[in-house]
Design a protein around this motif. Structure first.
Motif, PDB file in Angstrom:
ATOM      1  N   VAL A   1      -8.735  -8.522  -3.867  1.00 50.18           N
ATOM      2  CA  VAL A   1     -10.099  -8.034  -3.680  1.00 50.18           C
ATOM      3  C   VAL A   1     -11.112  -9.148  -3.961  1.00 50.18           C
ATOM      4  O   VAL A   1     -12.135  -9.277  -3.264  1.00 50.18           O
TER       5      VAL A   1
ATOM      6  N   ILE B   1     -16.530  -3.451  -8.034  1.00 50.97           N
ATOM      7  CA  ILE B   1     -15.091  -3.220  -7.842  1.00 50.97           C
ATOM      8  C   ILE B   1     -14.688  -2.109  -8.802  1.00 50.97           C
ATOM      9  O   ILE B   1     -15.105  -2.119  -9.964  1.00 50.97           O
TER      10      ILE B   1
ATOM     11  N   SER C   1     -10.779  -0.446  -5.367  1.00 51.61           N
ATOM     12  CA  SER C   1     -11.757  -0.076  -4.333  1.00 51.61           C
ATOM     13  C   SER C   1     -13.024  -0.892  -4.529  1.00 51.61           C
ATOM     14  O   SER C   1     -13.264  -1.438  -5.604  1.00 51.61           O
ATOM     15  N   ILE C   2     -13.824  -0.928  -3.478  1.00 53.34           N
ATOM     16  CA  ILE C   2     -15.125  -1.596  -3.577  1.00 53.34           C
ATOM     17  C   ILE C   2     -16.201  -0.551  -3.308  1.00 53.34           C
ATOM     18  O   ILE C   2     -16.088   0.222  -2.353  1.00 53.34           O
TER      19      ILE C   2
ATOM     20  N   GLY D   1      -4.126  -4.913  -4.092  1.00 57.38           N
ATOM     21  CA  GLY D   1      -4.848  -3.638  -4.092  1.00 57.38           C
ATOM     22  C   GLY D   1      -3.934  -2.441  -4.146  1.00 57.38           C
ATOM     23  O   GLY D   1      -4.233  -1.403  -3.580  1.00 57.38           O
TER      24      GLY D   1
ATOM     25  N   ARG E   1     -11.450 -11.527  -0.983  1.00 55.08           N
ATOM     26  CA  ARG E   1     -12.194 -10.964   0.150  1.00 55.08           C
ATOM     27  C   ARG E   1     -13.692 -10.900  -0.165  1.00 55.08           C
ATOM     28  O   ARG E   1     -14.528 -11.162   0.693  1.00 55.08           O
TER      29      ARG E   1
ATOM     30  N   PHE F   1      -9.717  -1.369   0.809  1.00 54.07           N
ATOM     31  CA  PHE F   1     -10.566  -1.293  -0.384  1.00 54.07           C
ATOM     32  C   PHE F   1     -11.764  -0.355  -0.204  1.00 54.07           C
ATOM     33  O   PHE F   1     -12.515  -0.124  -1.143  1.00 54.07           O
TER      34      PHE F   1
END
Ligand SMILES: O=P(O)(O)O[C@@H]1[C@@H](OP(=O)(O)O)[C@H](OP(=O)(O)O)[C@H](O)[C@H](OP(=O)(O)O)[C@H]1OP(=O)(O)O
Ligand SMILES: Nc1ncnc2c1ncn2[C@@H]1O[C@H](COP(=O)(O)OP(=O)(O)OP(=O)(O)O)[C@@H](O)[C@H]1O
Length: 489
Positions: A318, A403, A437-438, A276, A321, A75
């Motif tokens: 995501v 995010i 993605s973060i 993801g 996590r 991510f």
């Protein structure tokens, strides 16, 4: 990108937050993230070029060595520090100034250090090159997804109403936003599709700084900060319609606005629950917070419905996590503060200990180990206190990150009108390849902890004074539906 041949005309304003301003390249899928300083420091930068370089390198290290390990490498895009020509940075600063939102102009872009963070542009991923339709990217700043444990808090309300929902009252009372958002992070983090759907509907209704949509790298939907202009939902629907032409919910060939929005949210929920973009989500995991800490009493979601199954979040998603990392804040700011004071006192007595305890980094494996191997029992040591503070700061970062979900229509090459039978087009659900993605994984300064405590107290006090009974004004049906109002487009 050749840093010695930078031209400000190749870059445009992309967005900004509280501490950085982001410009994107007009052709390459790259952004530069530049630091900001308080406007009163604009004549005298608060740090040297070397310190600015170190600050950005710390951000890269924290993201790649600490957050990446906790949140999952897949991510994270940590980027790299770049040194830019000062003339380029100055010209860029002049170029973007008029596009900046007024309420962010209490800070100015750093034009002195020439340092920036170079990152992939997550709103225009390279993926779209194979298709005709630009990717849709949805940015969500989800905020804190759990309630603190009753053991550590002095006010009972904190174990019932989540921080975000309480904070909304404070923000409206202080004029930061005109209207309260009815989004509740605990619904988004529930793993229950209906609750997540409900949460996202409220993000769309009142995005504030928690929700944005980009199409082909351009922001097409966001809140205009500080303004009470109504959002252009019809324009959003107009943008979304081509992506959902093949939904199942069409009446006489026309997809209703409600169905369109519902399909969009469905795709977003799927992405948030997936692993993801690398295959399907992992098996559901039991929600270890227990029912008591995963439902906020201020949420308008009908609690009765939760009985019909909360599956929990898939362990490779995501949201799972991020939530796990947020929960490294196990003591709440109230339980943490005395440990912060222990460290602070120790540093006053022994200033050189700052380095050994890695208070300002380096953010390396040793730092990660300190917070992961922290014992559960307080032995009274400064090491224990420092490790808990490290955990708390990491949790703060996870509570403030965003995010980015990139959706690329897949199988588009088959979609020309002649090629598909009307029947197939009518019933095929929209298919997207997605990547998640973060972003914004900066370390939070040690010194920000006293401010956190003060803010927490103000938010709770404000909520106790002003925040009761929002539910009473809604009928049960409104609470379940809360449908957004549209005009046909
Ligand atoms: O304290 P919070 O929860 O209001 O979070 C702050 C954010 O406010 P929000 O409530 O999301 O509008 C705030 O966001 P905005 O400036 O309001 O867009 C920042 O992200 C701030 O982080 P930093 O100090 O710039 O590193 C955030 O501060 P930290 O608490 O993460 O340091
Ligand atoms: N890698 C990226 N690709 C595309 N857009 C980005 C990227 N990084 C940041 N942005 C955009 O720029 C905006 C501001 O960036 P960011 O959130 O990192 O700023 P910040 O000042 O750290 O925010 P905060 O207020 O949370 O402290 C984001 O909301 C996002 O829209």
């Amino acid at each position: 990108m050749e840093v010695d041949k930078m031209d400000e005309n190749d870059w445009k304003y992309h967005g900004e937050g509280n501490k950085s301003l982001v410009v994107s390249h007009v052709q390459l899928s790259r952004v530069l993230r530049l630091l900001k300083y308080p406007a009163e420091d604009s004549e005298n930068p608060p740090q040297t070029a070397e310190q600015a370089f170190r600050q950005i390198q710390n951000i890269v290290d924290f993201s790649s060595n600490v957050m990446s390990s906790l949140l999952g490498e897949k991510f994270i895009h940590s980027g790299e520090v770049v040194k830019l020509p000062l003339e380029f940075v100055r010209q860029l600063s002049i170029k973007v100034q008029h596009q900046r939102p007024v309420w962010r102009c209490d800070k100015v872009m750093d034009i002195y250090s020439g340092c920036a963070l170079c990152l992939p542009n997550l709103t225009s991923p390279g993926l779209h090159q194979q298709t005709h339709t630009p990717p849709l990217c949805i940015e969500i700043k989800p905020k804190c997804g759990f309630l603190p444990s009753p053991k550590h808090v002095s006010k009972d309300i904190k174990t019932k109403v989540c921080r975000f929902c309480m904070h909304q009252h404070y923000k409206v009372a202080n004029g930061k936003w005109k209207r309260r958002s009815l989004y509740c992070p605990l619904d988004l983090f529930s793993g229950n599709r209906q609750r997540m759907h409900f949460a996202i509907r409220h993000l769309i209704e009142e995005p504030q700084n928690n929700f944005k949509i980009f199409k082909g790298g351009q922001c097409i939907y966001s809140s205009k900060e500080g303004s009470d202009d109504s959002l252009d939902l019809n324009s959003l629907l107009h943008h979304l319609r081509p992506y959902f032409l093949y939904g199942n919910n069409r009446i006489n060939g026309h997809m209703t606005s409600k169905a369109l929005l519902s399909d969009f949210i469905q795709v977003l929920v799927n992405a948030l629950l997936s692993g993801g973009g690398e295959g399907g989500g992992g098996g559901g995991v039991t929600d270890r917070r227990g029912e008591g800490r995963s439902f906020c009493e201020a949420s308008l979601y009908n609690k009765e419905r939760i009985r019909h199954g909360s599956q929990g979040l898939p362990s490779d998603s995501v949201l799972f996590r991020i939530l796990q990392t947020q929960m490294l804040d196990s003591l709440d700011i109230e339980g943490l503060y005395p440990l912060y004071c222990r460290v602070e006192q120790h540093l006053q007595d022994f200033p050189k200990e700052r380095t050994r305890l890695q208070i300002d980094g380096p953010y390396n494996e040793a730092f990660l180990e300190k917070l992961q191997k922290c014992s559960t029992e307080d032995d009274g040591s400064v090491e224990f206190a420092a490790a808990k503070v490290h955990q708390y700061r990491v949790a703060m970062t996870a509570k403030d990150c965003s995010i980015m979900v990139a959706l690329v229509p897949s199988g588009e090459e088959e979609d020309d009108d002649e090629g598909l039978s009307a029947q197939r087009r009518l019933f095929r659900p929209p298919a997207f390849s997605c990547s998640v993605s973060i972003l914004d994984l900066d370390p939070k300064p040690f010194d920000s902890i006293p401010r956190q405590l003060r803010l927490d107290q103000k938010i709770v006090l404000c909520y106790l004074r002003t925040g009761s009974l929002p539910k009473g004004i809604f009928t049960a049906a409104e609470r379940d539906d809360c449908t957004l109002l549209f005009h046909p487009v």
